[in-house]
Design a protein around this motif. Structure first.
Motif, PDB file in Angstrom:
ATOM      1  N   LYS A  42      38.991 -28.042  79.737  1.00  0.00           N
ATOM      2  CA  LYS A  42      39.224 -26.858  78.910  1.00  0.00           C
ATOM      3  C   LYS A  42      40.612 -26.293  79.171  1.00  0.00           C
ATOM      4  N   ARG A  46      43.497 -26.142  76.334  1.00  0.00           N
ATOM      5  CA  ARG A  46      43.923 -24.810  75.914  1.00  0.00           C
ATOM      6  C   ARG A  46      45.378 -24.527  76.295  1.00  0.00           C
ATOM      7  N   VAL A 127      37.786 -26.170  72.765  1.00  0.00           N
ATOM      8  CA  VAL A 127      37.695 -25.226  73.883  1.00  0.00           C
ATOM      9  C   VAL A 127      36.377 -24.474  73.818  1.00  0.00           C
ATOM     10  N   LEU A 130      33.578 -26.804  74.918  1.00  0.00           N
ATOM     11  CA  LEU A 130      33.632 -26.974  76.376  1.00  0.00           C
ATOM     12  C   LEU A 130      33.091 -25.732  77.086  1.00  0.00           C
ATOM     13  N   THR A 131      33.415 -24.556  76.563  1.00  0.00           N
ATOM     14  CA  THR A 131      32.930 -23.316  77.154  1.00  0.00           C
ATOM     15  C   THR A 131      31.412 -23.221  77.052  1.00  0.00           C
ATOM     16  N   GLU A 134      29.904 -25.673  79.465  1.00  0.00           N
ATOM     17  CA  GLU A 134      30.123 -25.185  80.836  1.00  0.00           C
ATOM     18  C   GLU A 134      29.105 -24.098  81.181  1.00  0.00           C
TER      19      GLU A 134
END
Length: 171
Positions: A42, A46, A127, A130-131, A134
């Motif tokens: 990430k 980013r 992103v 991925l967040t 996560e």
């Protein structure tokens, strides 16, 4: 001879309980490494705006052992573009290189779903994906951390009690 056999049964029962207890710790460490990979990916996407190939290579330099091998192989496969989709490449490399058999099926599928969510989206969407992943793995990790001491105690106790039960039955 019979006494030696009973002692061996007791020790093997305790050993099995301890081994199962250690599997919980190993599962927790694997989840921590997977979350770390997600965080680093990430950050690479980013902050640097790197392509997935470059992001995997940059993250590989920061990860140890099998995780590095997985990330390097991902980058190499992406550079070659063997006619397989990103999802297929990700799943194949992850199953081949990562110890995913040591985590639960839900955790494994959660991580493997990353292959379906990356590769075709713009930077912001990657992103965001991925967040989300996560957060999902972090939640599972927190739950496991809170349950781990109880689970380990149960496994160890069951191993010892199972050994005692077998010893009594053999007596």
């Amino acid at each position: 001879m019979k006494t030696a056999g009973i002692i061996l049964i007791l020790f093997s029962g305790a050993g099995l309980g301890l081994c199962k207890s250690m599997e919980v710790t190993a599962r927790l460490k694997i989840l921590e490494k997977l979350v770390q990979i997600l965080l680093l990916l990430k950050g690479e996407i980013r902050c640097t705006g790197a392509t997935l190939e470059d992001a995997f290579l940059d993250v590989a330099a920061k990860m140890p052992g099998i995780y590095r091998k997985f990330l390097e192989e991902m980058a190499a496969q992406l550079q070659r573009r063997p006619g397989i989709t990103f999802t297929g490449i990700f799943r194949e490399c992850a199953l081949r290189n990562l110890p995913l058999q040591k985590i639960s099926k839900e955790e494994r599928e959660c991580f493997l779903s990353l292959g379906e969510k990356l590769g075709y989206l713009d930077k912001e969407m990657q992103v965001a994906q991925l967040t989300l992943l996560e957060e999902e793995l972090s939640t599972r990790m927190k739950t496991l951390k809170s349950e781990a001491p109880k689970m380990q105690k149960v496994y160890q106790s069951m191993g010892v009690l199972g050994g005692i039960l077998l010893a009594v039955l053999m007596w």
